[in-house]
Design a protein around this motif. Structure first.
Motif, mmCIF file in Angstrom:
data_model
loop_
_atom_site.group_PDB
_atom_site.id
_atom_site.type_symbol
_atom_site.label_atom_id
_atom_site.label_comp_id
_atom_site.label_asym_id
_atom_site.label_seq_id
_atom_site.Cartn_x
_atom_site.Cartn_y
_atom_site.Cartn_z
ATOM 1 N N VAL A 51 9.420 -34.596 -44.110
ATOM 2 C CA VAL A 51 9.316 -35.546 -42.999
ATOM 3 C C VAL A 51 10.715 -36.069 -42.692
ATOM 4 O O VAL A 51 11.517 -36.319 -43.590
ATOM 5 C CB VAL A 51 8.332 -36.685 -43.343
ATOM 6 C CG1 VAL A 51 8.759 -37.453 -44.580
ATOM 7 C CG2 VAL A 51 8.148 -37.626 -42.165
ATOM 8 N N SER A 52 10.990 -36.208 -41.403
ATOM 9 C CA SER A 52 12.288 -36.704 -40.978
ATOM 10 C C SER A 52 12.464 -38.162 -41.382
ATOM 11 O O SER A 52 11.508 -38.842 -41.752
ATOM 12 C CB SER A 52 12.427 -36.566 -39.463
ATOM 13 O OG SER A 52 11.400 -37.299 -38.806
ATOM 14 N N LYS A 53 13.688 -38.636 -41.295
ATOM 15 C CA LYS A 53 13.982 -39.972 -41.803
ATOM 16 C C LYS A 53 13.239 -41.070 -41.040
ATOM 17 O O LYS A 53 12.888 -42.104 -41.626
ATOM 18 C CB LYS A 53 15.484 -40.243 -41.788
ATOM 19 C CG LYS A 53 16.151 -40.051 -40.437
ATOM 20 C CD LYS A 53 17.659 -40.198 -40.576
ATOM 21 C CE LYS A 53 18.343 -39.984 -39.254
ATOM 22 N NZ LYS A 53 19.824 -40.108 -39.369
ATOM 23 N N GLU A 54 12.981 -40.850 -39.764
ATOM 24 C CA GLU A 54 12.260 -41.859 -39.000
ATOM 25 C C GLU A 54 10.759 -41.611 -39.000
ATOM 26 O O GLU A 54 9.980 -42.425 -38.525
ATOM 27 C CB GLU A 54 12.775 -41.899 -37.556
ATOM 28 C CG GLU A 54 12.329 -40.750 -36.668
ATOM 29 C CD GLU A 54 13.092 -39.455 -36.916
ATOM 30 O OE1 GLU A 54 12.685 -38.419 -36.376
ATOM 31 O OE2 GLU A 54 14.101 -39.472 -37.657
ATOM 32 N N GLY A 55 10.362 -40.463 -39.545
ATOM 33 C CA GLY A 55 8.945 -40.156 -39.666
ATOM 34 C C GLY A 55 8.339 -39.430 -38.489
ATOM 35 O O GLY A 55 7.153 -39.114 -38.490
ATOM 36 N N GLY A 56 9.143 -39.124 -37.491
ATOM 37 C CA GLY A 56 8.605 -38.536 -36.283
ATOM 38 C C GLY A 56 8.363 -37.045 -36.341
ATOM 39 O O GLY A 56 7.617 -36.488 -35.527
ATOM 40 N N ARG A 57 8.996 -36.373 -37.261
ATOM 41 C CA ARG A 57 8.838 -34.920 -37.385
ATOM 42 C C ARG A 57 8.403 -34.571 -38.800
ATOM 43 O O ARG A 57 8.946 -35.096 -39.766
ATOM 44 C CB ARG A 57 10.152 -34.209 -37.065
ATOM 45 C CG ARG A 57 10.588 -34.291 -35.610
ATOM 46 C CD ARG A 57 11.918 -33.591 -35.429
ATOM 47 N NE ARG A 57 12.991 -34.306 -36.109
ATOM 48 C CZ ARG A 57 14.142 -33.747 -36.481
ATOM 49 N NH1 ARG A 57 14.361 -32.468 -36.252
ATOM 50 N NH2 ARG A 57 15.068 -34.464 -37.065
ATOM 51 N N THR A 58 7.435 -33.686 -38.883
ATOM 52 C CA THR A 58 6.991 -33.200 -40.180
ATOM 53 C C THR A 58 6.896 -31.680 -40.162
ATOM 54 O O THR A 58 6.654 -31.070 -39.116
ATOM 55 C CB THR A 58 5.619 -33.783 -40.578
ATOM 56 O OG1 THR A 58 4.652 -33.436 -39.583
ATOM 57 C CG2 THR A 58 5.680 -35.295 -40.719
ATOM 58 N N PHE A 59 7.098 -31.099 -41.307
ATOM 59 C CA PHE A 59 6.947 -29.661 -41.496
ATOM 60 C C PHE A 59 6.083 -29.457 -42.731
ATOM 61 O O PHE A 59 6.248 -30.148 -43.728
ATOM 62 C CB PHE A 59 8.302 -28.984 -41.686
ATOM 63 C CG PHE A 59 9.210 -29.096 -40.501
ATOM 64 C CD1 PHE A 59 10.143 -30.113 -40.418
ATOM 65 C CD2 PHE A 59 9.127 -28.190 -39.458
ATOM 66 C CE1 PHE A 59 10.981 -30.233 -39.323
ATOM 67 C CE2 PHE A 59 9.959 -28.291 -38.361
ATOM 68 C CZ PHE A 59 10.889 -29.307 -38.293
ATOM 69 N N VAL A 60 5.190 -28.504 -42.637
ATOM 70 C CA VAL A 60 4.275 -28.229 -43.739
ATOM 71 C C VAL A 60 4.246 -26.722 -43.971
ATOM 72 O O VAL A 60 4.207 -25.942 -43.015
ATOM 73 C CB VAL A 60 2.864 -28.742 -43.423
ATOM 74 C CG1 VAL A 60 1.912 -28.464 -44.575
ATOM 75 C CG2 VAL A 60 2.889 -30.239 -43.135
ATOM 76 N N ALA A 61 4.284 -26.325 -45.220
ATOM 77 C CA ALA A 61 4.235 -24.902 -45.543
ATOM 78 C C ALA A 61 2.921 -24.292 -45.073
ATOM 79 O O ALA A 61 1.870 -24.950 -45.092
ATOM 80 C CB ALA A 61 4.398 -24.712 -47.047
#
Length: 128
Positions: A51-61
């Motif tokens: 998750v990005s530092k501000e929480g706006g972007r996430t990536f999941v395997a």
């Protein structure tokens, strides 16, 4: 120096759920992108989610997509990994990690070697 402490691991049956937490201290939490990795016995460490530092972007395997959800609460200096529909192949030690700012403001979400701080890990065991 950032300290990370994971919690919430344990033993769960196939199809069950667990929620992991990672509490950070010693730094400005909102300056760090956060990731979860796991390592099963005899296997290499692998990316789970970030998750990005501000929480706006996430990536999941891909292996956990649709089952695992990542979130963070910067007010509580904590990142969470909610794991549902657990499978035996999810058995591993789960680590959270923090990645500080890099040149060009690039975030290497998937690259474990780009993370600067690591927790001690928490064991997740999924039984059949």
């Amino acid at each position: 120096q950032v300290q990370l402490v994971e919690s919430g691991g344990g033993l769960v049956q196939v199809g069950g759920s667990l929620g992991l937490s990672c509490a950070a201290s010693g730094g400005t939490f909102s300056s760090y992108a956060m990731g979860w990795f796991r390592q099963a016995p005899g296997k290499e460490r692998e990316f789970v989610a970030a998750v990005s530092k501000e929480g706006g972007r996430t990536f999941v395997a891909d292996s956990v997509k649709g089952r695992f959800t990542l979130s963070r609460d910067n007010a509580k200096n904590t990142v969470y990994l909610q794991m549902n529909s657990l499978k035996p192949e999810d058995t591993a030690v789960y680590y959270c990690a923090a990645q500080g700012p890099k040149d060009g403001n690039i975030w290497y979400a998937y690259a474990d070697l780009q993370y600067d701080y690591w927790g001690q890990g928490t064991q997740v065991t999924v039984s059949t």
